[in-house]
Design an enzyme around this catalytic site. Structure first.
Site, short mmCIF file in Angstrom:
data_model
loop_
_atom_site.label_atom_id
_atom_site.label_comp_id
_atom_site.label_asym_id
_atom_site.label_seq_id
_atom_site.Cartn_x
_atom_site.Cartn_y
_atom_site.Cartn_z
N ARG A 95 0.84 -1.20 0.00
CA ARG A 95 0.00 0.00 0.00
C ARG A 95 0.87 1.25 0.00
O ARG A 95 1.97 1.23 0.57
CB ARG A 95 -0.87 0.04 1.26
CG ARG A 95 -1.85 -1.08 1.34
CD ARG A 95 -3.02 -0.82 0.42
NE ARG A 95 -3.94 -1.94 0.42
CZ ARG A 95 -4.97 -2.02 -0.40
NH1 ARG A 95 -5.21 -1.07 -1.27
NH2 ARG A 95 -5.77 -3.06 -0.37
N ILE A 96 0.34 2.30 -0.59
CA ILE A 96 1.05 3.58 -0.55
C ILE A 96 0.60 4.31 0.71
O ILE A 96 -0.60 4.40 0.98
CB ILE A 96 0.76 4.38 -1.83
CG1 ILE A 96 1.40 3.63 -3.01
CG2 ILE A 96 1.30 5.80 -1.72
CD1 ILE A 96 0.92 4.08 -4.35
N ASN A 111 11.99 1.87 3.23
CA ASN A 111 11.41 0.84 2.36
C ASN A 111 12.55 0.10 1.68
O ASN A 111 13.60 0.67 1.40
CB ASN A 111 10.53 1.53 1.30
CG ASN A 111 9.89 0.52 0.35
OD1 ASN A 111 9.31 -0.48 0.78
ND2 ASN A 111 9.99 0.77 -0.94
N HIS A 113 13.47 -2.15 -1.77
CA HIS A 113 12.99 -2.38 -3.13
C HIS A 113 14.02 -3.25 -3.88
O HIS A 113 15.23 -2.99 -3.80
CB HIS A 113 12.80 -1.03 -3.85
CG HIS A 113 12.20 -1.19 -5.21
ND1 HIS A 113 10.85 -1.40 -5.41
CD2 HIS A 113 12.79 -1.21 -6.43
CE1 HIS A 113 10.63 -1.54 -6.70
NE2 HIS A 113 11.78 -1.42 -7.35
N ASP A 154 8.61 5.17 -4.34
CA ASP A 154 10.04 4.82 -4.49
C ASP A 154 10.90 6.04 -4.84
O ASP A 154 11.89 5.92 -5.57
CB ASP A 154 10.23 3.73 -5.57
CG ASP A 154 9.49 2.43 -5.24
OD1 ASP A 154 9.30 2.15 -4.05
OD2 ASP A 154 9.13 1.71 -6.18
N GLU A 183 18.80 -8.81 -0.02
CA GLU A 183 17.88 -7.93 0.71
C GLU A 183 17.95 -8.20 2.21
O GLU A 183 18.00 -7.26 3.01
CB GLU A 183 16.43 -8.19 0.25
CG GLU A 183 16.09 -7.56 -1.07
CD GLU A 183 14.59 -7.63 -1.34
OE1 GLU A 183 13.97 -6.59 -1.47
OE2 GLU A 183 14.05 -8.75 -1.41
C1 GRF Z 1 10.94 -7.80 -1.36
O1 GRF Z 1 11.48 -8.17 -2.58
C2 GRF Z 1 10.99 -6.30 -1.18
O2 GRF Z 1 12.06 -5.71 -1.81
C3 GRF Z 1 9.71 -5.86 -1.85
O3 GRF Z 1 8.77 -6.86 -1.52
C4 GRF Z 1 9.45 -8.09 -1.30
C5 GRF Z 1 9.02 -8.63 0.03
O4 GRF Z 1 9.54 -9.92 0.25
N1 GRF Z 1 9.33 -4.53 -1.46
P1 GRF Z 1 9.30 -10.67 1.62
O5 GRF Z 1 7.79 -10.67 1.88
O6 GRF Z 1 10.03 -9.93 2.70
O7 GRF Z 1 9.82 -12.04 1.41
#
Ligand code: GRF
Length: 199
Positions: A95-96, A111, A113, A154, A183
């Protein structure tokens, strides 16, 4: 103050593997962030199961169109205040955020990404579409971006980026897995750094 930790809320709408990485990291005494709350816009998702499993408080706050989400923002701010949240981490939250929420936590919302912003981001760039487009465009690299959240999609200031090389024969699945792994490491590091700044 000795023993004090930064109180973090993680917002998620899906599997929550990034949430899990933060939960695991926060079990270490030296980690300065503590996950106090998980917020989601829908029930029945793995991120909530993870919160339950680890005894973390959670709230499902469905998005309401009323006042363009102003009411949802108000409910969310109340829950965040109740939990004395210092830092909000959006990790797969679909959601935004309403500007009221962004203004209330200005500079305290981040956030993650799965691309190198400003590439492959903004409205519609989420999930597999990000990786598919990167591969279609024959990019040499993709990566991870962690950024502050502002009122755009973003568009906030970048805190951290790390790139990954795209190998010959790379598929959406393999690239997604590679980026997901990166990530987790990146988010754990950045959240600890931001937590230390806020304490
Ligand atoms: C990740 O790739 C993040 O960058 C994006 O949504 C995904 C979430 O993955 N915003 P998870 O639910 O943490 O596995």
């Amino acid at each position: 103050m000795k023993g004090k930790k930064c109180r973090v809320a993680v917002f998620a709408s899906g599997t929550g593997t990034n949430l899990q990485a933060l939960i695991d990291a926060s079990m270490n005494d030296d980690y300065m962030a503590k996950i106090e709350l998980v917020v989601s816009d829908k029930d029945g998702i793995m991120a909530i199961d993870r919160a339950k499993k680890h005894g973390i408080d959670y709230r499902v706050i469905p998005y309401s169109n009323e006042d363009d989400g102003k009411l949802t923002a108000k409910q969310t701010i109340n829950v965040l205040k109740e939990h004395k949240i210092d830092l909000i981490v959006l990790a797969g939250y679909m959601r935004i955020l309403h500007s009221d929420l962004i203004k209330s936590y200005n500079g305290k919302i981040i956030n993650i990404h799965p691309s190198l912003i400003p590439l492959y981001c903004g409205k519609g760039f989420y999930g597999d579409r990000v990786h598919r487009t990167v591969l279609e465009d024959k990019c040499e690299y993709s990566g991870v971006t962690i950024h502050f959240v502002d009122e755009g999609v973003d568009t906030g200031d970048v805190i951290y980026q790390q790139r990954v090389k795209i190998d010959d024969g790379e598929t959406v699945e393999s690239l997604k897995a590679k980026i997901h792994k990166l990530e987790h490491m990146s988010l754990v590091k950045v959240v600890d750094e931001e937590a230390r700044k806020l304490l």
